[in-house]
Design an enzyme around this catalytic site. Sequence first.
Site, PDB file in Angstrom:
ATOM      1  CE1 TYR A  60      40.346  68.490 116.947  1.00  0.00           C
ATOM      2  CE2 TYR A  60      39.656  70.641 117.628  1.00  0.00           C
ATOM      3  CZ  TYR A  60      39.865  69.298 118.044  1.00  0.00           C
ATOM      4  OH  TYR A  60      40.138  68.850 119.289  1.00  0.00           O
ATOM      5  CB  THR A  89      58.316  56.442 116.534  1.00  0.00           C
ATOM      6  OG1 THR A  89      59.703  55.518 116.709  1.00  0.00           O
ATOM      7  CG2 THR A  89      57.295  55.899 117.397  1.00  0.00           C
ATOM      8  CD  GLU A 123      38.118  65.718 114.425  1.00  0.00           C
ATOM      9  OE1 GLU A 123      37.755  66.763 113.678  1.00  0.00           O
ATOM     10  OE2 GLU A 123      37.585  65.461 115.755  1.00  0.00           O
ATOM     11  CE  LYS A 132      61.763  55.088 119.671  1.00  0.00           C
ATOM     12  NZ  LYS A 132      60.571  55.048 119.296  1.00  0.00           N
ATOM     13  NE  ARG A 171      58.685  62.394 121.620  1.00  0.00           N
ATOM     14  CZ  ARG A 171      59.905  62.093 121.761  1.00  0.00           C
ATOM     15  NH1 ARG A 171      60.981  62.742 121.624  1.00  0.00           N
ATOM     16  NH2 ARG A 171      60.313  60.849 122.223  1.00  0.00           N
ATOM     17  CG  ASP A 195      57.241  48.542 116.901  1.00  0.00           C
ATOM     18  OD1 ASP A 195      57.832  49.488 116.120  1.00  0.00           O
ATOM     19  OD2 ASP A 195      56.743  48.595 117.942  1.00  0.00           O
TER      20      ASP A 195
HETATM   21  N1  DSN Z   1      60.629  54.942 124.539  1.00  0.00           N
HETATM   22  C1  DSN Z   1      61.251  54.306 123.251  1.00  0.00           C
HETATM   23  C2  DSN Z   1      62.912  53.712 123.520  1.00  0.00           C
HETATM   24  O1  DSN Z   1      63.327  54.391 124.151  1.00  0.00           O
HETATM   25  O2  DSN Z   1      62.927  52.688 122.847  1.00  0.00           O
HETATM   26  C3  DSN Z   1      60.318  53.163 122.850  1.00  0.00           C
HETATM   27  O3  DSN Z   1      59.142  53.535 122.953  1.00  0.00           O
END
Ligand code: DSN
Length: 424
Positions: A62, A234, A64, A237, A243, A208
């Site tokens: 943990y 994120t 925090e 990708k 993730r 974003d």
């Molecule tokens: N689920 C993602 C996507 O496929 O673009 C975005 O959060």
Amino acid sequence: MKERFAEIYPPKDILRKNDSEAFRILELEERRQREGIELIASENYVSPTVLEAMSTAFTNKYAEGVPGKRYYGGNQFIDEIEQLAIDRAKKLFGAEHINVQPHSGNPANMCVYFALLEPGDTVLGLSLDHGGHLSHGLPINFSGKWYKFIGYKTGKEDGFIDMNEVRKLARKTRPKMILAGFSAYSRNMDWKQFKEIADEVGAITMADIAHIAGLIAGKQIENPVPIFDVVTTTTHKTLRGPRGAIIMCKEKYAKSIDRAVFPGIQGGPHEHTIAAKAVAFKEASAEEFQSYTKKIIQNAQALAKALVERGFRIVSGDTDNHLMLVDLMPKNLTGNVAEKALEKAGIYVNKNLIPYDPQKPMVTSGIRLGTPAITTRGMNTSDMEQIANFIDRVLQNISDDAKIKEIAKDVKEFATSFPIFTWS
Ligand code: DSN
């Protein structure tokens, strides 16, 4: 084949021995991933190093707070690993401040709104049916419930974001924040023009970059981090990490952002994932990552071209990044039907609304395709013809299960000739 993949995926003898049920399902998923063609634009395959970093003792802790200021004892090494992730990401994106704790994209965006907006504030963002994300104001998402999102759109004729409309809407609605970002838009965003418009109306700028963070890290797409106040992404990708998500911001917002992440929205950070983020940032800093991301775009452009040659309409005609939207209306098909048929053949895509779509979100007139995962597997522009052929064959034989089974065999043979990792 089996041996080669046994090398790529670390052995899981303990899981196999102690939980055969979970192990059986995992094996099936691993097989699905290697025998199929992964065209979901937001997915990728992480390296064995990232995978290994996630499966570590960091999960037991943990933590925090932030490095150097935690609410539990015993965090000296956690501080070190989190600081490593922060330092690497700062260098990679040129950010003044970074918080690496957000669990994923939706919470990252939530933290930014929580830090910088009051409920009811106006935000200008890309309309969801024109490529925006659910956390950019979907009425049933927290963003649409708590803030007043106003959507700008893409042009009906050309499919590009209409910056004149953005300017007009900004002048008319005086938003507190202007959000540039997307989950289904295939063209470059004009970061500088967004910033100019925001400055004119006194709005905070937020980008974003979840989809294109890897392409930015790989120096293929202009980086908004030096220009914008806040940037979220994120990490799983095009960036090819675990993730998760991060928030980057100017120093003046650092405290508010950190406080919004914890204790505002999240509790204990997932330090094993943060360790894997650190690894991914190192990988994305390597020169090899630049050629990988260049190939992602070349593959996307080759795939778009091959589909156009087979009579498909690509929204906006082409792509500048890793993704494209295919309009299935000229083929008299809907996105959900196409997605299911392609899945039967081992080709993974997602149904997607296209601009001015007459269909509902669970039906849609389009599919979204992306090339990050197939590029990780070493596929080149010359392989895009074959993939376009598979897609075309499935969609031409959409109600013929026997034909689709035949195509599935060809897909499996094709896919398994590419290892999931092409580097050692
Ligand atoms: N689920 C993602 C996507 O496929 O673009 C975005 O959060």
